[in-house]
Write an enzyme that holds these catalytic residues in place. Sequence first.
Site, PDB file in Angstrom:
ATOM      1  N   GLU A   1      -5.128   1.694   2.367  1.00  0.00           N
ATOM      2  CA  GLU A   1      -5.154   0.508   3.505  1.00  0.00           C
ATOM      3  C   GLU A   1      -5.362   0.716   4.762  1.00  0.00           C
ATOM      4  O   GLU A   1      -5.923   0.049   5.576  1.00  0.00           O
ATOM      5  CB  GLU A   1      -3.599  -0.270   3.026  1.00  0.00           C
ATOM      6  CG  GLU A   1      -3.541  -1.619   3.811  1.00  0.00           C
ATOM      7  CD  GLU A   1      -3.044  -1.637   5.290  1.00  0.00           C
ATOM      8  OE1 GLU A   1      -3.134  -2.536   6.024  1.00  0.00           O
ATOM      9  OE2 GLU A   1      -2.620  -0.770   5.765  1.00  0.00           O
ATOM     10  N   GLU A   2      -4.735   1.913   5.307  1.00  0.00           N
ATOM     11  CA  GLU A   2      -4.751   2.229   6.522  1.00  0.00           C
ATOM     12  C   GLU A   2      -6.068   2.440   7.241  1.00  0.00           C
ATOM     13  O   GLU A   2      -6.484   2.727   8.231  1.00  0.00           O
ATOM     14  CB  GLU A   2      -3.620   3.322   6.935  1.00  0.00           C
ATOM     15  CG  GLU A   2      -2.381   3.165   6.499  1.00  0.00           C
ATOM     16  CD  GLU A   2      -1.829   2.423   7.527  1.00  0.00           C
ATOM     17  OE1 GLU A   2      -2.140   1.850   8.574  1.00  0.00           O
ATOM     18  OE2 GLU A   2      -0.481   2.078   7.540  1.00  0.00           O
TER      19      GLU A   2
ATOM     20  N   ASP B   1       4.176  -6.012   3.538  1.00  0.00           N
ATOM     21  CA  ASP B   1       3.620  -4.959   4.269  1.00  0.00           C
ATOM     22  C   ASP B   1       4.611  -5.285   5.517  1.00  0.00           C
ATOM     23  O   ASP B   1       5.364  -6.159   5.584  1.00  0.00           O
ATOM     24  CB  ASP B   1       2.176  -5.186   4.653  1.00  0.00           C
ATOM     25  CG  ASP B   1       1.770  -3.907   5.320  1.00  0.00           C
ATOM     26  OD1 ASP B   1       2.313  -3.007   5.663  1.00  0.00           O
ATOM     27  OD2 ASP B   1       0.512  -3.621   5.070  1.00  0.00           O
TER      28      ASP B   1
ATOM     29  N   HIS C   1       0.569  -1.188  -0.014  1.00  0.00           N
ATOM     30  CA  HIS C   1      -0.029  -0.157   0.030  1.00  0.00           C
ATOM     31  C   HIS C   1       0.728   1.368  -0.086  1.00  0.00           C
ATOM     32  O   HIS C   1       1.848   1.220   0.889  1.00  0.00           O
ATOM     33  CB  HIS C   1      -0.962  -0.027   0.982  1.00  0.00           C
ATOM     34  CG  HIS C   1      -0.394   0.148   2.510  1.00  0.00           C
ATOM     35  ND1 HIS C   1      -0.238   1.124   3.097  1.00  0.00           N
ATOM     36  CD2 HIS C   1      -0.113  -0.878   3.590  1.00  0.00           C
ATOM     37  CE1 HIS C   1       0.209   1.136   4.400  1.00  0.00           C
ATOM     38  NE2 HIS C   1       0.299  -0.260   4.524  1.00  0.00           N
TER      39      HIS C   1
ATOM     40  N   HIS D   1       3.854   2.754  12.847  1.00  0.00           N
ATOM     41  CA  HIS D   1       3.060   3.946  13.212  1.00  0.00           C
ATOM     42  C   HIS D   1       3.506   5.000  14.114  1.00  0.00           C
ATOM     43  O   HIS D   1       2.865   5.841  14.741  1.00  0.00           O
ATOM     44  CB  HIS D   1       1.416   3.533  13.622  1.00  0.00           C
ATOM     45  CG  HIS D   1       0.993   3.063  12.527  1.00  0.00           C
ATOM     46  ND1 HIS D   1      -0.546   2.630  12.593  1.00  0.00           N
ATOM     47  CD2 HIS D   1       1.149   2.462  11.287  1.00  0.00           C
ATOM     48  CE1 HIS D   1      -1.109   2.211  11.514  1.00  0.00           C
ATOM     49  NE2 HIS D   1       0.132   2.047  10.707  1.00  0.00           N
TER      50      HIS D   1
ATOM     51  N   ASP E   1       5.953   1.989   6.721  1.00  0.00           N
ATOM     52  CA  ASP E   1       4.698   1.437   6.538  1.00  0.00           C
ATOM     53  C   ASP E   1       3.989   2.051   5.697  1.00  0.00           C
ATOM     54  O   ASP E   1       3.407   2.937   5.995  1.00  0.00           O
ATOM     55  CB  ASP E   1       3.871   1.366   8.241  1.00  0.00           C
ATOM     56  CG  ASP E   1       2.753   0.656   8.051  1.00  0.00           C
ATOM     57  OD1 ASP E   1       2.159   0.266   6.812  1.00  0.00           O
ATOM     58  OD2 ASP E   1       1.951   0.758   8.891  1.00  0.00           O
TER      59      ASP E   1
END
Lengths: 325, 341
Positions: free
Chosen positions: A191-192, A214, A60, A300, A161
């Site tokens: 995606e998130e 990922d 992504h 994150h 990410d």
Amino acid sequence: MVELLKRLMLASGASGREDKIRQAIIKEVEPYADEITTDNVGNLIVRKKGEGKKIMFCAHMDEIGFFASYIDESGYIKVSGIGGINPVSCAFSEVVSENGVYGVIVPESSKEMPKLDNMYIDIGAKNKKQAEKSVKIGDYFVCVPKMRKLLGTKYVGRPFDDRVGCAILVEAIKQIKEAKNDLYFVFSTQEEVGGRGSKPVSYSIMPDIGIALDVTGTGDKPGASPMAVKLGGGCTIKIKDAGVICSPTLVNKMREIADENKIKYQNEVLLYGGTDASSIQVAGTGAYVSAISIPSAFIHSGVEMIDMADVKEAVKLTVLLANKL
Amino acid sequence: MENIKKTLVALCSQMSVSGYEYLAEKAIRELCADIFDEIKTDPMGSYVLIKRCKKENAPKLLIDGHLDTVGMMVTDIKKDGFLSVVNIGGLDTRVLPATEVTVYGKEEIYGLVTSTPPHLRKQGADSVPALKELYIDTGYSKEELEKIVKIGDPVGYRYKLTEMNGGYVTTSGLDDKACVCGIIEAMREIDVNDLKYDIYVTISAQEETGKNGSARASFGIDPDIAIITDVNFASGDGTPDYECIKCKDGCSVDISSLTDKDLTRNIIKLLNKKGIKHQIICEPSRTYTNNEGVLVSGQGTRTAVLSVPLKNMHTPCETVNLEDIKSLAQVICAIACEENL
């Protein structure tokens, strides 16, 4: 590879706002692709045509971030989160808007656990009027992208990410000279915010096999949730996460190919979090799916940590699978 | 009843934890080869079994029961040879301690879920341990275990089927193999000449982990009507009657916002007309069955739900009465032979 990854990380793109990163990827892959298309939700689809199975690799493009939701009289900007924002790990970070306006995101009190509701972005404006000249409601911010080498082959920064997944696919596209299978490299959107981009693109491609690239968690940092994946232990072959039970027959085949070619890999069972594999699995009449993941600590946050040695293994495995599955 | 028992044993003795339904392929093919015209598998792990009525332009009737069961998966091999696990599906973790399990590694090995004696339990004797406090004891050392078991290998309850008094049987996996058994027996009994539909039986995968298997199979089949069969809570000690159906009262027809009103009404009318024993249960806004996925797959499907009463759901000793499986088979036969539902 490090330089490629850095280039992709600097092209920001919060979920639903992937224009810059999409352009950056197109620039990288253009000389190597048989066909490049985008779809209605912004997915980038890079094809290498072949006769065999339809295989969809998917990483992504989007990253977590913030939307400016309100500007108060003093020029401070309230935000709403895009994706899985952890207020603790983004408090006191530098941020940058889609138009290149810098600021910091800070909590109102540094004594309590920060909540996104009690945080604001300070761009240095003296009042609302001045702030509004730089930022409109609905502009997105991300924490400032950065990448720094630590000891050995470890790197910290953001957003690994999932720019690391994108970089692996770009590298694979460059390395695969002749496609034996019919290869679709998908750089997905949103995606998130629920694996949204990969859903329609899976329906339009209807692949036989879907493999997501990922990041995944690790269990080897102090206080980490128990997990048998280690940073630097090799890329992983996913067996399960919170959103998908990967197809056992595909997982077995991937392990077989990895073993034969001495790829360093770990078996991954991720308890929390998911990836695009779950969307690919349930499109149309279903597909055989799994994922190759890059172990990453502090996901994150502004200091996501990866090991480039794991990335190298992931590139090798991706290239092998493209032709051997 | 003998056929039902035999089929039930054939199904329940197969390991089919969600995601691992493909391991039962040989058994499913042996069981169903003579009953259906065609048997197919799909990427999700579901089986699609077709029985054609040999009439031109016959409508398609999908009949679904899920093969998968709740279970566990190995997440780590600990230094003293214990296995840590994560649940697959809504495992009833209250009854896990001291449960016998099978670990499906390179070979099948016996395991026992650990149980801290109440004397030693810090949280008190009455508290229920969470899955992360439990391990699987195999008797092997870590070094030996690593040669047999990998992270990600599935774990299931150990198979043991017991016949009880009064026509009850107890074993793990009766959710939803009791219904799969009823469907297969209906298809065995039915006279093809009476069929009004081309029948697509889906013995589906991954119901317990998101109800995705049947929806994908249904997308490929594009049926005119779908009958979803699953177990539902049986009333008994400690369960509220108004949320349950009764054992030995036959399978139930579920009434829900998610099931097709006319189809459900027509089925109830048909059963009343033919004097077939059944019960009714209301599942207002959710059915918690594969109906939820099939309903919205593709361009949408008219669905009805049939339930078999089951005690001790998601435990190693799920319990059903054979009469209720027989009832499900009769109801399915009646539906498959009725036009214009």
